[in-house]
Motif scaffolding. Structure first.
Motif, mmCIF file in Angstrom:
data_model
loop_
_atom_site.group_PDB
_atom_site.id
_atom_site.type_symbol
_atom_site.label_atom_id
_atom_site.label_comp_id
_atom_site.label_asym_id
_atom_site.label_seq_id
_atom_site.Cartn_x
_atom_site.Cartn_y
_atom_site.Cartn_z
ATOM 1 N N LEU A 88 -15.697 0.194 -0.056
ATOM 2 C CA LEU A 88 -15.374 0.376 -1.591
ATOM 3 C C LEU A 88 -15.612 -0.708 -2.439
ATOM 4 C CD1 LEU A 88 -12.023 2.450 -0.750
ATOM 5 C CD2 LEU A 88 -14.187 3.384 -1.103
ATOM 6 N N ARG A 89 -16.527 -0.522 -3.432
ATOM 7 C CA ARG A 89 -16.867 -1.689 -4.235
ATOM 8 C C ARG A 89 -16.002 -1.847 -5.904
ATOM 9 N NH1 ARG A 89 -21.552 -3.969 -2.125
ATOM 10 N NH2 ARG A 89 -22.296 -2.493 -0.570
ATOM 11 N N GLU A 90 -15.595 -3.027 -6.124
ATOM 12 C CA GLU A 90 -15.103 -3.202 -7.414
ATOM 13 C C GLU A 90 -15.398 -4.309 -7.777
ATOM 14 O OE1 GLU A 90 -12.856 -0.446 -8.950
ATOM 15 O OE2 GLU A 90 -13.030 -1.766 -10.762
ATOM 16 N N HIS A 95 -9.048 0.608 -5.145
ATOM 17 C CA HIS A 95 -9.790 0.276 -6.139
ATOM 18 C C HIS A 95 -9.113 -0.661 -7.334
ATOM 19 C CE1 HIS A 95 -13.813 1.744 -5.913
ATOM 20 N NE2 HIS A 95 -13.233 2.558 -5.327
ATOM 21 N N ALA A 96 -7.680 0.161 -7.363
ATOM 22 C CA ALA A 96 -6.582 -0.653 -8.204
ATOM 23 C C ALA A 96 -6.336 -1.920 -7.492
ATOM 24 C CB ALA A 96 -5.431 0.446 -8.191
ATOM 25 N N PRO A 140 1.713 -9.154 -5.066
ATOM 26 C CA PRO A 140 2.858 -8.459 -5.801
ATOM 27 C C PRO A 140 2.502 -6.798 -5.776
ATOM 28 C CG PRO A 140 1.846 -10.182 -7.238
ATOM 29 C CD PRO A 140 1.252 -10.068 -5.903
ATOM 30 N N VAL A 141 3.326 -6.049 -6.025
ATOM 31 C CA VAL A 141 3.211 -4.684 -6.085
ATOM 32 C C VAL A 141 1.920 -4.129 -6.969
ATOM 33 C CG1 VAL A 141 4.296 -2.363 -6.326
ATOM 34 C CG2 VAL A 141 5.708 -4.375 -5.568
ATOM 35 N N THR A 142 1.155 -3.094 -6.324
ATOM 36 C CA THR A 142 0.366 -2.457 -7.059
ATOM 37 C C THR A 142 0.689 -1.012 -7.159
ATOM 38 O OG1 THR A 142 -1.144 -2.290 -5.297
ATOM 39 C CG2 THR A 142 -1.766 -3.943 -6.817
ATOM 40 N N PRO A 143 0.696 -0.618 -8.450
ATOM 41 C CA PRO A 143 1.303 0.912 -8.394
ATOM 42 C C PRO A 143 0.209 1.975 -7.820
ATOM 43 C CG PRO A 143 0.579 0.265 -10.425
ATOM 44 C CD PRO A 143 0.269 -1.034 -9.661
ATOM 45 N N GLY A 193 0.941 -1.276 -0.090
ATOM 46 C CA GLY A 193 -0.072 -0.164 0.099
ATOM 47 C C GLY A 193 0.994 1.274 0.017
ATOM 48 N N ASP A 194 0.329 2.298 0.082
ATOM 49 C CA ASP A 194 1.172 3.487 0.073
ATOM 50 C C ASP A 194 1.874 3.828 1.482
ATOM 51 O OD1 ASP A 194 0.349 4.257 -2.518
ATOM 52 O OD2 ASP A 194 -1.436 5.170 -1.575
#
Lengths: 65, 348
Positions: free
Chosen positions: B111-113, B180-181, B345-348, A30-31
């Motif tokens: 938060l929905r996705e 969301h990402a 894994p990393v999410t930007p 996360g950030d």
């Protein structure tokens, strides 16, 4: 939930909670996420707390009735 | 005064030279340290500028947000998004409304996705910036309050019969877009994790031993055996001492072996009723605070329908081993902290 297992969050030992929340659970980048050093920091505080409680209990037991 | 001639000056210079040589290493070390501090400050400054630029770019509200009330961008108002866990979107409606978040007064927001939903709440970003966060982590009361609030949200999901993938403490995003990402990019992993935890809960079994009591119990048993066999030891004082020492070591070994066998047996019995099982590191005395050694710190993912069996097993184990100095502690039901993928894994 089974009868004997019914308990409120407040009864959960802090050490069990910390172990799960800092060693388990999904880790993503996360950030902001905790670094290993941050986790160590929490454990230092936790041990200090537990040893002070244990010491107080021991002192309590040694007091003459 | 003239007595201080050339020789004296040369001597003085030599002496100063030696002193300088001795100090040189220290001066170089100090200069290096100072240079490092300066370099770090410069890098930090540059990094801050870049972060501010990146944050400014991110805080522009995404177009989609306007049509979705639950994705109000928070990043612009100095809030970060705390992530508790992920559930199925359909299950999110089952949760009680207005759950309390980690920050006083803040409520859990969903938060929905697609078919996934994240349980989140806003937190003031300043409170979770590097230095401030470190200060908080140093304060065990803050840690406890925050950890219990995090756990409360996840436990509410669990007791509502909702499968939930728990996230580690202090997982934060600058704004809802990051969450969301995550749901989009890691959807497959999250769905797999949901399938694992659905209809199940984590239980913990801790086994402790009071070695002195176990030693007494084993010695008492042996004494009975010896009487049956009619064994009696003879010999002088010297050999008595050696025999006692040898017996002491053998008794110690028997205690350790018996304790290890007991831990294996307890784990095996719980494993048979669990969908998944893991042994986590035992806690040291200064962490659990008991006057006993922890032998086993097992975690078990058990179907909610089979939970009754855990209690039965615990009773049986206690009946067998309580008298020999063993102590059992069963905890649960927990969200499946120990049975979800601990790294994505990393999410930007």
């Amino acid at each position: 939930m089974t009868q004997a297992a019914l308990r409120s969050n407040a009864d959960v030992a802090l050490v069990d909670l910390i172990d799960r929340l800092l060693q388990g659970g999904v880790v993503i980048s996360g950030d902001i996420t905790l670094a290993v050093a941050d986790v160590d920091l929490v454990y230092v505080g936790l041990r200090a707390l537990i040893s002070s409680v244990a010491a107080a209990e021991r002192r309590g037991l040694e007091l003459p009735a | 005064v003239k007595a201080a001639g050339k020789d004296d000056l040369a001597q003085l210079r030599d002496a100063l030279g030696e002193l300088a040589a001795a100090d040189a290493a220290e001066v170089v070390a100090e200069a290096r340290a100072a240079a490092r501090v300066k370099a770090r400050a410069l890098i930090e400054e540059a990094l801050v500028e870049e972060l501010v630029r990146a944050a400014a770019a991110q805080s522009k509200p995404p177009v989609a947000a306007a049509t979705r009330p639950d994705t109000t961008p928070r990043s612009a108002d100095g809030h970060a998004v705390w992530l508790y866990g992920v559930v199925r979107s359909a299950d999110a409606d089952v949760l009680p409304p207005a759950l309390a978040g980690v920050e006083p007064g803040a409520r859990v927001e969903i938060l929905r996705e697609g078919d996934l939903a994240a349980l989140t709440s806003p937190v003031p970003r300043d409170e979770y910036a590097d230095e401030r966060l470190r200060e908080h982590l140093n304060d065990i009361e803050w840690v406890e309050r925050t950890a219990r609030a995090h756990q409360d949200v996840l436990e509410t999901a669990l007791v509502s019969g909702v499968g939930v993938v728990p996230f580690r403490l202090c997982t934060l995003y600058r704004g809802p877009e990051g969450v969301h990402a995550l749901l989009r990019d890691e959807g497959e992993t999250l769905r797999r994790s949901l399938a694992v935890v659905d209809g199940r809960a984590e239980w913990g079994m801790k086994l402790f031993v009071d070695r002195e009591r176990l030693a007494e119990a084993l010695a008492a048993e042996e004494a009975l055996d010896d009487e049956d066999d009619g064994l009696r030891e003879g010999g002088g004082e010297g050999t008595d001492y050696l025999v006692r020492k040898q017996q002491g070591r053998a008794a110690q070994r028997r205690v350790d072996e018996f304790a290890a066998r007991c831990a294996e047996e307890v784990h095996r019995r719980l494993e048979t009723m669990a969908e998944r099982a893991r042994i986590t590191p035992v806690q040291p005395r200064e962490a659990h605070g008991r006057e006993a050694d922890m032998l086993l710190n097992g975690v078990y993912l058990v179907s909610r329908r089979e939970e009754g069996q855990l209690e039965q097993t615990l009773r049986a184990l206690r009946a067998d081993w309580d008298d020999a100095g063993f102590q059992f502690e069963l905890t649960g039901p927990w969200p499946a902290y120990n049975f979800v993928s601990t790294s994505m894994p990393v999410t930007p």
